[in-house]
Structure formats: structure tokens, C-alpha cells
Design a protein around this motif. Structure first.
Motif, short mmCIF file in Angstrom:
data_model
loop_
_atom_site.label_atom_id
_atom_site.label_comp_id
_atom_site.label_asym_id
_atom_site.label_seq_id
_atom_site.Cartn_x
_atom_site.Cartn_y
_atom_site.Cartn_z
N TYR A 1 0.81 -1.22 0.00
CA TYR A 1 0.00 0.00 0.00
C TYR A 1 0.85 1.27 0.00
O TYR A 1 0.31 2.37 0.07
N MET B 1 -8.56 6.20 -4.38
CA MET B 1 -8.76 5.08 -3.46
C MET B 1 -8.72 5.54 -2.01
O MET B 1 -9.57 5.15 -1.20
N HIS C 1 -12.03 1.83 -5.77
CA HIS C 1 -11.38 0.73 -5.06
C HIS C 1 -10.01 0.43 -5.69
O HIS C 1 -9.53 -0.69 -5.63
N GLY C 2 -9.39 1.41 -6.24
CA GLY C 2 -8.11 1.24 -6.90
C GLY C 2 -8.09 2.03 -8.19
O GLY C 2 -7.19 2.82 -8.43
N LEU D 1 -3.67 -4.29 -7.83
CA LEU D 1 -4.24 -3.31 -6.92
C LEU D 1 -3.51 -3.37 -5.57
O LEU D 1 -2.94 -4.38 -5.20
N TYR D 2 -3.55 -2.27 -4.86
CA TYR D 2 -2.92 -2.21 -3.54
C TYR D 2 -3.55 -3.24 -2.60
O TYR D 2 -4.75 -3.52 -2.68
#
Length: 374
Positions: free
Chosen positions: A101, A120, A126-127, A138-139
Motif C-alpha cells: 500500500y 482510493m 477501489h483502486g 491493486l494495492y
């Protein structure tokens, strides 16, 4: 109870030992290493400098935006620019990166728009990016949970006969998670083409290294049967060289490598953290002398690879990026509260439906109170 000393690299100006791969000293002097080398032209070196400066500026703007109430949270990468940019620029387009992250510099190098990251942390998306468009996942906020995913993806690459590798980014704190140990074991047993890239920034939130491990992190690899290497994480050239070697090893079918990028988290763990409560100012000051951007700038200037006009151009680009980030975040719409339930399951789910109804009733209760008050 025996207290172990802090594991620290050589002081600024000292000659690094065999455990620390270094190609550029904190004073900006170029040195050689017997096992790792990198040959870059002036344009490539300037590109690394530009990447680090723009990443730092974007990160700084994100901190300011959070303080102004525009973001819910922000995990700064300040001080870790070389570790992220150097490793990311070693990747090929067909390699796949699994971030945690804090990998904003890796995201930048993989072509992810900074506004997607900020969206986000604002709660708008959500990304916001398609992981398959730039091979950047994605994180992952759950500590260490994505490392087995990277290993599994790498095992799939091997089964498909693909000439590519995966890289998993995580911090020193994640090495205490069982998920990471399991990923190490699977990768070793199946010779998975994966590089485990640990950014050891000295602090797992408020826990220092000596409360996490009794040996340097890179040595853990030996217990699983694959090589580990510690690199000066504030030396973008050394990070690039070490990561290139590890990726080539992985793509050649020789299995994983653990890279420990020895660096420092200059800021707080996140904007909800107060680092002054658990570490000394003197520690940060010591690491400021090893700043990754300053040392590369010194080298570029000394070798005649960059001049004042170049630095001014980078500063102008930095200002433009900051303006775009500020304006872009402030123009983002507020997230719709009910949208959190969308796409949780492809075909719907009874529990999600129940929770959606409960939350809708909760939201409606506020509207009724406001009408009554009026």
C-alpha cells in the motif's frame, strides 16, 4: 533478557561491508561491486532522478491533501524513492508487480495515474486501474497477504512457459506474517520465477527491527533454499542492478530471490501515526544525510550528466504534477455511501443484501432527523 543491537548499515561516508550492495555512496561517489553492476547512459540516469523527484512531490501533495481533509488516510513513501524507482525500472512490461500500500513510486513507473491512487484513499474508487493494463496489481492493505498471490502467479507463469517474472513488494513488518513464510516455501520448492522485494524501512509502524528479527532479513532466504541479498535502499543504481540480476535469475528458471532494500521511512507510518512518540529525531537526521535524491543529483552534476536547466525543467514538471493532483482530488465527487455494496459478489449475496438494507435504514434515519429538526 538479552537486547540485540540495532542492525545498522555503515555510517555516511564509510566503506560498505560485503552485506550491503552499494554503487553510489551517500556523498554521490560512484563505486564498484564485484557481483553487481549497471551501465546507464546520461539520459537513463536523468530519468531515474526525474522519477524520484516527481514521486516525492506527488507524495508530499498527498500528505497535504489529507491534512486538509481531502483524503481519509495516506501512507507516505518519503525516503524510499530509490528502492521503489530502482526496482520498478528493472521490470519489463511483461513482468507483474504485486504492491502492498506504499508503492507509489512503483505505481508511477508502471504508468498508474496518481489520481487513481488518491481516489482510493478518498474513498471514490477501489483502486481505479485495471491491473492487467500495466501488470500492476491493486494495492493490498492486509499485511503480507499478497505475497502468496505473487508466488502463485509466478508458478502459473512457469507452467505456461512464459518468459516473465513476478515481484512482490512488502515491508519489514510483513516478514513476521505466516503468509510470507508460506510464500517463500512454495516459491523455493517450485522454483517460482518471483522476486521478493522487502523494503526494510526500520519500523513496522512503531516496532523497530530488533523486535521483529534476530538476523538480517535477507538471511532468511537461506533457510528456504534460495539466495538473499541486502542492498543500499537509498542507492537507486544499486537497487536497479540487484533487481535486474534477481529478475534475470527468475526468468531463467532458477527460482526466487529475496532482496532486502535497507532504507528508512522518513515520515510517519501513515498520516494517522505520530512517529515522534517512538523514535528519535537524531535517527532521522542521520538518514537525511543518505537521501536518495540528493546523492544522485550530486553524481549527475559532478559527472556533467545534468545542468541547472535540467533541474529547472524537472522542478517545473513537479509543480505541474502538484497542481494536477490538487485540482484533480478537489474536483472528485464525494463517494456514494451505498456504492460500497456494489460488486461485492457477482451474483448477489444474502448477507450483503441484508447489510445493504440495514445501512440504507441507518442512512434514512439521519434524513428523518434533519427533517424533524427543520
Amino acid at each position: 533478557m538479552t537486547t540485540l543491537p540495532r542492525q545498522v548499515p555503515p555510517a555516511a561516508g564509510a566503506t560498505p561491508g560485503p552485506e550491503l550492495v552499494q554503487l553510489l555512496t551517500p556523498e554521490g561517489e560512484r563505486v564498484d561491486h564485484p557481483d553487481h553492476a549497471v551501465d546507464l547512459g546520461a539520459e537513463q540516469l536523468r530519468g531515474l532522478y526525474r522519477d524520484m523527484v516527481l514521486t516525492r512531490r506527488f507524495d508530499g501533495e498527498a500528505i497535504a491533501l489529507q491534512r486538509q481533509g481531502e483524503l481519509g488516510l495516506w501512507p507516505s513513501l518519503l525516503g524510499q524513492e530509490a528502492a521503489q524507482v530502482g526496482s520498478a525500472r528493472a521490470l519489463r512490461d511483461d513482468d507483474y508487480a504485486f504492491p502492498s500500500y506504499r508503492e507509489h513510486g512503483v505505481a508511477w513507473c508502471r504508468g498508474v495515474d496518481p489520481l487513481n491512487l488518491l481516489g482510493m484513499f478518498r474513498g471514490v474508487n477501489h483502486g481505479g486501474w485495471d491491473p492487467t493494463s500495466n501488470n500492476f496489481h491493486l494495492y493490498t492493505l492486509v499485511i503480507g497477504a499478497h505475497v502468496p498471490h505473487a508466488t502463485g502467479y509466478a508458478m502459473g507463469l512457469a507452467k505456461d512457459g512464459a518468459d516473465a517474472a513476478a515481484v512482490a513488494y512488502f515491508g519489514d513488518g510483513a516478514t513476521s506474517q505466516g503468509d510470507v513464510a508460506e510464500a517463500f516455501n512454495f516459491a523455493a520448492v517450485f522454483d517460482a520465477p518471483v522476486v521478493f522485494f522487502c523494503q526494510n524501512n526500520q519500523w513496522a509502524i512503531s516496532e523497530p527491527n530488533e523486535k521483529q528479527t534476530r538476523v538480517p532479513i535477507y538471511r532468511r532466504a537461506a533457510g528456504f533454499g534460495f539466495p538473499g541479498v541486502r542492498v543500499d535502499g537509498n542507492d537507486v543504481l544499486a537497487v536497479l542492478a540487484v533487481t535486474q540480476t534477481a529478475l534475470e535469475r527468475a526468468r531463467s528458471g532458477n527460482g526466487p530471490t529475496l532482496i532486502e532494500a535497507y532504507t528508512y521511512r522518513m515520515g510517519a507510518h501513515t498520516t494517522s501515526d505520530d512517529a515522534s512518540r517512538y523514535r528519535l529525531d537524531a535517527e532521522r537526521e542521520e538518514w537525511e544525510a543518505k537521501d536518495p535524491i540528493a546523492r544522485l543529483k550530486t553524481y549527475l552534476s559532478a559527472e556533467g550528466f545534468a545542468d541547472d536547466a535540467f533541474y529547472a525543467e524537472v522542478e517545473t514538471a513537479s509543480d505541474a504534477l502538484a497542481r494536477r493532483v490538487r485540482e484533480g482530488v478537489r474536483s472528485m465527487p464525494d463517494p456514494q455511501p451505498m456504492a460500497i455494496f456494489d460488486n461485492a459478489h457477482a451474483d448477489g449475496h444474502a448477507l450483503v443484501d441484508e447489510e445493504r438494507a440495514q445501512f440504507a435504514a441507518y442512512q434514512a434515519s439521519f434524513a428523518g432527523s434533519q427533517e424533524g429538526a427543520a
